[in-house]
Write a protein that holds these residues in place. Structure first.
Motif, PDB file in Angstrom:
ATOM      1  N   SER A 100       0.848  -1.189   0.000  1.00 28.03           N
ATOM      2  CA  SER A 100       0.000   0.000   0.000  1.00 28.03           C
ATOM      3  C   SER A 100       0.883   1.239   0.000  1.00 28.03           C
ATOM      4  CB  SER A 100      -0.913   0.013   1.230  1.00 28.03           C
ATOM      5  OG  SER A 100      -1.741  -1.133   1.262  1.00 28.03           O
ATOM      6  N   ALA A 101       0.649   2.117  -0.956  1.00 29.45           N
ATOM      7  CA  ALA A 101       1.452   3.336  -1.068  1.00 29.45           C
ATOM      8  C   ALA A 101       0.880   4.427  -0.170  1.00 29.45           C
ATOM      9  CB  ALA A 101       1.482   3.807  -2.514  1.00 29.45           C
ATOM     10  N   GLY A 102       1.775   5.210   0.436  1.00 25.37           N
ATOM     11  CA  GLY A 102       1.359   6.318   1.288  1.00 25.37           C
ATOM     12  C   GLY A 102       1.862   7.633   0.742  1.00 25.37           C
ATOM     13  N   ARG A 103       2.295   8.519   1.628  1.00 27.43           N
ATOM     14  CA  ARG A 103       2.772   9.829   1.199  1.00 27.43           C
ATOM     15  C   ARG A 103       4.099   9.699   0.456  1.00 27.43           C
ATOM     16  NH1 ARG A 103       7.416   9.829   2.463  1.00 27.43           N
ATOM     17  NH2 ARG A 103       8.319  10.092   4.546  1.00 27.43           N
ATOM     18  N   ASP A 104       4.314  10.624  -0.467  1.00 30.52           N
ATOM     19  CA  ASP A 104       5.519  10.617  -1.287  1.00 30.52           C
ATOM     20  C   ASP A 104       6.123  12.025  -1.271  1.00 30.52           C
ATOM     21  OD1 ASP A 104       7.509   9.942  -3.024  1.00 30.52           O
ATOM     22  OD2 ASP A 104       6.237   9.817  -4.805  1.00 30.52           O
TER      23      ASP A 104
END
Length: 204
Positions: A100-104
């Motif tokens: 799961s991708a979060g902040r970048d």
């Protein structure tokens, strides 16, 4: 709800008054803007791969200088992603890995060329740091989950069009985070992402 608020904010950029003062030279000075687009995260290990797509949204801030038609600049960006990538039968039959991708966070430089008084083509590159959550279950008794930050690089390019003190960009970028080593259960996961975004903002 967040995406609706962002869309309204981007629209207001082009109808807000009064206008901010701007240097007579185009593509020069500090700017802020919103980011909205499509995020595609890819996983690969052992010759197998999977990918998933979702929306991304956030903001950008930067500074450009026009040097006789060549534009150089620096920028920083914060985005959030709705991507959650699940891949099955990755290492053994019946297993499941979810990323799961979060902040970048991104910081980098731009180099552009003015093709028209109000338009430029540009390339960009820099450092990116992304938060991710990985969960793995082999369905035979071995499972774990963890959160981590991945360091990588980003390259991309696009077209920017300006009108008075406002701008719009269409941009593609690719980010590579190298090999993500978690444990002996899931070794050497190659993680990368492709993004296509629209940016709109104000130059001061």
């Amino acid at each position: 709800m967040k995406k609706s608020i962002l869309a309204l904010a981007l629209t207001s950029v082009f109808i807000a008054t009064p206008a901010f003062a701007q240097d007579a030279t185009p593509f020069t000075g500090p700017y802020v803007g919103g980011v909205l687009g499509l995020d595609s995260v890819e996983l690969e290990t052992g010759g197998l791969e999977g990918d998933d797509k979702g929306t991304l949204y956030g903001g950008v801030i930067g500074y450009d200088m026009n040097l006789g038609g060549f534009i150089v600049g620096v920028e920083g960006e914060y985005t959030e992603s709705a991507v959650s990538n699940t891949d099955r039968n990755l290492l053994i039959a019946g297993d499941e890995a979810r990323l799961s991708a979060g902040r970048d966070l991104y910081a980098g430089a731009r180099l552009g060329y003015q093709i028209d008084p109000n338009a430029m083509l540009y390339v960009k590159g820099g450092y990116t740091n992304a938060k991710v959550k990985l969960a793995y279950d082999d369905n035979v008794g071995n499972a774990f989950s963890l959160s981590d930050e991945l360091d990588g690089y980003r390259v991309g390019g696009g077209l920017e069009v300006s009108a008075d003190n406002k701008f719009v960009r269409l941009e593609y970028r690719y980010s590579d985070y190298g090999k993500y080593e978690t444990s002996s259960l899931v070794p050497n996961i190659d993680t990368s992402r492709h993004q296509g975004v629209v940016m709109a903002g104000i130059r001061f």
